[in-house]
Design a protein around this motif. Sequence first.
Motif, PDB file in Angstrom:
ATOM      1  N   MET A  92       1.010  -1.082  -0.090  1.00  0.00           N
ATOM      2  CA  MET A  92       0.205   0.044   0.050  1.00  0.00           C
ATOM      3  C   MET A  92       0.786   1.262  -0.025  1.00  0.00           C
ATOM      4  O   MET A  92       0.513   2.281  -0.491  1.00  0.00           O
ATOM      5  CB  MET A  92      -1.074  -0.257   1.153  1.00  0.00           C
ATOM      6  N   PHE A  93       2.051   1.121   0.610  1.00  0.00           N
ATOM      7  CA  PHE A  93       3.030   2.343   0.546  1.00  0.00           C
ATOM      8  C   PHE A  93       3.793   2.433  -0.623  1.00  0.00           C
ATOM      9  O   PHE A  93       4.404   3.457  -0.660  1.00  0.00           O
ATOM     10  CB  PHE A  93       3.509   2.366   1.958  1.00  0.00           C
ATOM     11  N   ASP A  94       4.146   1.198  -1.100  1.00  0.00           N
ATOM     12  CA  ASP A  94       5.128   1.238  -2.222  1.00  0.00           C
ATOM     13  C   ASP A  94       4.342   1.467  -3.512  1.00  0.00           C
ATOM     14  O   ASP A  94       4.032   0.497  -4.378  1.00  0.00           O
ATOM     15  CB  ASP A  94       5.884  -0.030  -2.208  1.00  0.00           C
ATOM     16  N   VAL A  95       3.775   2.636  -3.764  1.00  0.00           N
ATOM     17  CA  VAL A  95       2.922   2.806  -4.799  1.00  0.00           C
ATOM     18  C   VAL A  95       3.542   2.869  -5.913  1.00  0.00           C
ATOM     19  O   VAL A  95       2.677   2.531  -6.877  1.00  0.00           O
ATOM     20  CB  VAL A  95       1.921   4.337  -4.440  1.00  0.00           C
ATOM     21  N   THR A  96       4.920   3.176  -6.198  1.00  0.00           N
ATOM     22  CA  THR A  96       5.383   3.056  -7.373  1.00  0.00           C
ATOM     23  C   THR A  96       5.858   1.538  -7.934  1.00  0.00           C
ATOM     24  O   THR A  96       6.218   1.391  -8.952  1.00  0.00           O
ATOM     25  CB  THR A  96       6.611   4.122  -7.576  1.00  0.00           C
ATOM     26  N   GLY A  97       5.683   0.657  -6.768  1.00  0.00           N
ATOM     27  CA  GLY A  97       6.087  -0.624  -7.104  1.00  0.00           C
ATOM     28  C   GLY A  97       7.882  -0.776  -7.166  1.00  0.00           C
ATOM     29  O   GLY A  97       8.219  -1.857  -7.867  1.00  0.00           O
ATOM     30  N   CYS A  98       8.448   0.214  -6.551  1.00  0.00           N
ATOM     31  CA  CYS A  98      10.093   0.008  -6.733  1.00  0.00           C
ATOM     32  C   CYS A  98      10.646  -0.934  -5.834  1.00  0.00           C
ATOM     33  O   CYS A  98      11.834  -1.133  -5.686  1.00  0.00           O
ATOM     34  CB  CYS A  98      10.481   1.509  -6.519  1.00  0.00           C
ATOM     35  N   GLY A  99       9.944  -1.237  -4.689  1.00  0.00           N
ATOM     36  CA  GLY A  99      10.374  -2.096  -3.758  1.00  0.00           C
ATOM     37  C   GLY A  99      10.967  -1.619  -2.368  1.00  0.00           C
ATOM     38  O   GLY A  99      11.605  -2.254  -1.730  1.00  0.00           O
ATOM     39  N   LYS A 100      10.730  -0.293  -2.165  1.00  0.00           N
ATOM     40  CA  LYS A 100      11.378   0.446  -1.092  1.00  0.00           C
ATOM     41  C   LYS A 100      10.131   1.468  -0.738  1.00  0.00           C
ATOM     42  O   LYS A 100       9.661   2.113  -1.869  1.00  0.00           O
ATOM     43  CB  LYS A 100      12.613   1.095  -1.496  1.00  0.00           C
ATOM     44  N   ILE A 101      10.226   1.863   0.512  1.00  0.00           N
ATOM     45  CA  ILE A 101       9.431   2.851   0.886  1.00  0.00           C
ATOM     46  C   ILE A 101      10.390   3.884   1.841  1.00  0.00           C
ATOM     47  O   ILE A 101      11.383   3.432   2.288  1.00  0.00           O
ATOM     48  CB  ILE A 101       8.393   2.399   1.733  1.00  0.00           C
ATOM     49  N   SER A 102       9.786   5.321   1.822  1.00  0.00           N
ATOM     50  CA  SER A 102      10.695   6.000   2.523  1.00  0.00           C
ATOM     51  C   SER A 102      10.566   6.086   4.004  1.00  0.00           C
ATOM     52  O   SER A 102       9.539   5.161   4.541  1.00  0.00           O
ATOM     53  CB  SER A 102      10.206   7.522   2.139  1.00  0.00           C
ATOM     54  N   SER A 103      11.253   6.751   4.770  1.00  0.00           N
ATOM     55  CA  SER A 103      11.214   6.577   6.308  1.00  0.00           C
ATOM     56  C   SER A 103       9.968   7.333   6.724  1.00  0.00           C
ATOM     57  O   SER A 103       9.217   6.814   7.668  1.00  0.00           O
ATOM     58  CB  SER A 103      12.416   7.531   7.009  1.00  0.00           C
ATOM     59  N   THR A 104       9.516   8.268   6.029  1.00  0.00           N
ATOM     60  CA  THR A 104       8.170   8.869   6.215  1.00  0.00           C
ATOM     61  C   THR A 104       7.016   7.783   5.955  1.00  0.00           C
ATOM     62  O   THR A 104       5.996   7.619   6.854  1.00  0.00           O
ATOM     63  CB  THR A 104       7.662  10.163   5.465  1.00  0.00           C
ATOM     64  N   GLN A 105       7.221   7.088   4.910  1.00  0.00           N
ATOM     65  CA  GLN A 105       5.939   6.014   4.688  1.00  0.00           C
ATOM     66  C   GLN A 105       6.033   4.922   5.659  1.00  0.00           C
ATOM     67  O   GLN A 105       5.241   4.303   6.110  1.00  0.00           O
ATOM     68  CB  GLN A 105       6.337   5.449   3.233  1.00  0.00           C
ATOM     69  N   MET A 106       7.397   4.638   6.292  1.00  0.00           N
ATOM     70  CA  MET A 106       7.377   3.552   7.232  1.00  0.00           C
ATOM     71  C   MET A 106       6.884   4.013   8.468  1.00  0.00           C
ATOM     72  O   MET A 106       6.084   3.327   8.918  1.00  0.00           O
ATOM     73  CB  MET A 106       9.018   3.309   7.378  1.00  0.00           C
ATOM     74  N   GLU A 107       6.967   5.211   8.884  1.00  0.00           N
ATOM     75  CA  GLU A 107       6.342   5.663  10.043  1.00  0.00           C
ATOM     76  C   GLU A 107       4.821   5.706  10.021  1.00  0.00           C
ATOM     77  O   GLU A 107       4.165   5.184  10.747  1.00  0.00           O
ATOM     78  CB  GLU A 107       6.758   7.287  10.191  1.00  0.00           C
ATOM     79  N   LYS A 108       4.364   6.115   8.583  1.00  0.00           N
ATOM     80  CA  LYS A 108       2.834   5.999   8.511  1.00  0.00           C
ATOM     81  C   LYS A 108       2.308   4.548   8.390  1.00  0.00           C
ATOM     82  O   LYS A 108       1.313   4.111   9.215  1.00  0.00           O
ATOM     83  CB  LYS A 108       2.506   6.711   7.245  1.00  0.00           C
ATOM     84  N   ALA A 109       2.883   3.661   7.807  1.00  0.00           N
ATOM     85  CA  ALA A 109       2.721   2.028   8.130  1.00  0.00           C
ATOM     86  C   ALA A 109       2.819   1.564   9.400  1.00  0.00           C
ATOM     87  O   ALA A 109       1.612   0.993   9.875  1.00  0.00           O
ATOM     88  CB  ALA A 109       3.677   1.214   7.277  1.00  0.00           C
ATOM     89  N   MET A 110       3.841   1.896  10.208  1.00  0.00           N
ATOM     90  CA  MET A 110       3.652   1.537  11.781  1.00  0.00           C
ATOM     91  C   MET A 110       2.547   1.922  12.546  1.00  0.00           C
ATOM     92  O   MET A 110       2.073   1.399  13.117  1.00  0.00           O
ATOM     93  CB  MET A 110       5.068   1.815  12.178  1.00  0.00           C
ATOM     94  N   HIS A 111       2.159   3.320  11.957  1.00  0.00           N
ATOM     95  CA  HIS A 111       1.007   4.137  12.610  1.00  0.00           C
ATOM     96  C   HIS A 111      -0.115   3.041  12.299  1.00  0.00           C
ATOM     97  O   HIS A 111      -0.959   2.924  13.211  1.00  0.00           O
ATOM     98  CB  HIS A 111       1.033   5.518  12.516  1.00  0.00           C
ATOM     99  N   ASN A 112      -0.269   2.749  11.054  1.00  0.00           N
ATOM    100  CA  ASN A 112      -1.774   2.316  10.574  1.00  0.00           C
ATOM    101  C   ASN A 112      -1.560   0.697  11.367  1.00  0.00           C
ATOM    102  O   ASN A 112      -2.617   0.068  11.659  1.00  0.00           O
ATOM    103  CB  ASN A 112      -1.607   1.842   9.225  1.00  0.00           C
ATOM    104  N   LEU A 113      -0.530   0.041  11.856  1.00  0.00           N
ATOM    105  CA  LEU A 113      -0.435  -1.217  12.539  1.00  0.00           C
ATOM    106  C   LEU A 113      -0.708  -0.955  13.964  1.00  0.00           C
ATOM    107  O   LEU A 113      -0.674  -2.097  14.566  1.00  0.00           O
ATOM    108  CB  LEU A 113       1.170  -1.655  12.400  1.00  0.00           C
TER     109      LEU A 113
END
Length: 138
Positions: free
Chosen positions: A81-102
Amino acid sequence: SVVRTAKMGTKDPRADAEKYLEQHNVRGLFKHLSTKVLFAKPEDPKAFLVQELKKIQECQQEQKPVPSMFEEKDLVAMFGMFDVTGCGKISSTQMEKAMHNLGIEDFAATSTEKADLNMFIGTARHELEKVALRLPPL
């Protein structure tokens, strides 16, 4: 009028109640149960909660944290959901948002380095373990 004191000894019932809630991790228990039932949306919520309480009691007897409801497939889906471009990596900001969603409220990325799926899953498991429901011994 007669002033009654609670079993815990103080004359402040709110302080006694707060101490009780904290000692027995009642807020954590209710948060866990409500999250589980809302996530699963079982046909029979009461039966589901009874089963969940049995699992929690087993963990409490063994003094183990209650396992997270998130399985690897859920973590993979969250990463996607956070790797919207499909590049196989997410930024630290996306990581923080994903952890918050968890449900990991106080996560702060320690690096600006982009995270791949394996790093994300490892971090998520580690952070979920830290916030896992733990109850005092019976």
